[in-house]
Design an enzyme around this catalytic site. Sequence first.
Site, PDB file in Angstrom:
ATOM      1  CE  LYS A 129     -15.974  -0.981  -5.491  1.00 49.97           C
ATOM      2  NZ  LYS A 129     -16.987  -0.807  -4.448  1.00 49.97           N
ATOM      3  CE  LYS A 154      -7.283  -9.508  -2.427  1.00 53.60           C
ATOM      4  NZ  LYS A 154      -7.172  -8.913  -1.124  1.00 53.60           N
ATOM      5  CE  LYS A 181      -4.486  -1.424   1.756  1.00 60.88           C
ATOM      6  NZ  LYS A 181      -5.506  -1.250   2.796  1.00 60.88           N
TER       7      LYS A 181
END
Length: 333
Positions: free
Chosen positions: A200, A197, A115
């Site tokens: 969204k 993965k 992240k």
Amino acid sequence: METQKKRVFSGIQPTGTFTLGNYIGAVRNWPLLQDEYDCIYCVVDQHAITVKQTPAELRKKTYESAAMLLATGIDPKKSMMFVQSHVPQHTQLSWVLSCNAQYGELGRMTQFKDKSAKHADNINTGLFTYPVLMAADILLYNADLVPVGADQKQHVELARNIAQRFNNTYSETFVLPEPFIPKIGARVMSLQEPKKKMSKSDTNEKSFIVLTDTPDVIVKKIKSAVTDSEGVVKYDVENKAGISNLMGIYSVMTGKDFEEIEKEFEGQGYGVFKTAVAESIIDTIKPIQDEYARLLNDKAYIEDVLREGAQKAQYQANKILSKVYRKVGFAQF
Ligand code: TRP
């Protein structure tokens, strides 16, 4: 003699509508656990603000996520369901736990590294201490089992380590939680890049399916899913990541195992297989979509459920939090 049920805790970020990956890897299993376990499910809005959010959107998505959880089958009479920010004990415990978590161990968290690479302009300290708040979520209720997708295993292990360390320092306080990961479908992959993965936040909308997608859209997305040129429906993650991913989805939707699926589509092309996969998804999520639409029109009901959930959660959470405050030496209030 009646033995006490084991406790389950899980949390999901308020992304509004979940992806097929969230559903298969986590949420689908939640209602299935309600009878056997004492379940607590939380919409983690405080985790969500570790990345930039639009305030009005976050609020809306929090209600939508709660509606979606109810639509997938969570029954507030059986399980506790609430929003994280409604139960201040989570952040209160988080502070104490952060003083029992090491900088080095947080720095090793894969999700933090990913992240911070992705949001290089906003590596805030909340993003860094995110797993400590998650540990507080779990430990505050003495959860035995934490159903999560494979990507969250490391965080649950960290929660376990923090709990153990706290117990060693201050005497037995927390139950040591264990991750509870579904065997099939723990990781649903992107339809466009099947080594990644499903997410969204992917800029390519064709790479993921959300539970609110219409049948037409689902058919289109599955039809354009990346496969290979072999034309054989066979489970082989290494060499046939795309087909294996679709097989994983189909398996969860239909309950068929990989061997059965290989037989079913023997001698048939990917076109036939893809049609079947799309249909299996549409059939499974249709009742969820109907219930979701109904619930969104009944905001008062959702608010009631969340208020009651938060009250019950606060009552439970206070028991552990006051124990922790006493053990670390905070003067009594
Ligand atoms: N970190 C989890 C995720 O991104 C969400 C989460 C927050 C969670 N707190 C939790 C999951 C506690 C399980 C238990 O998916």
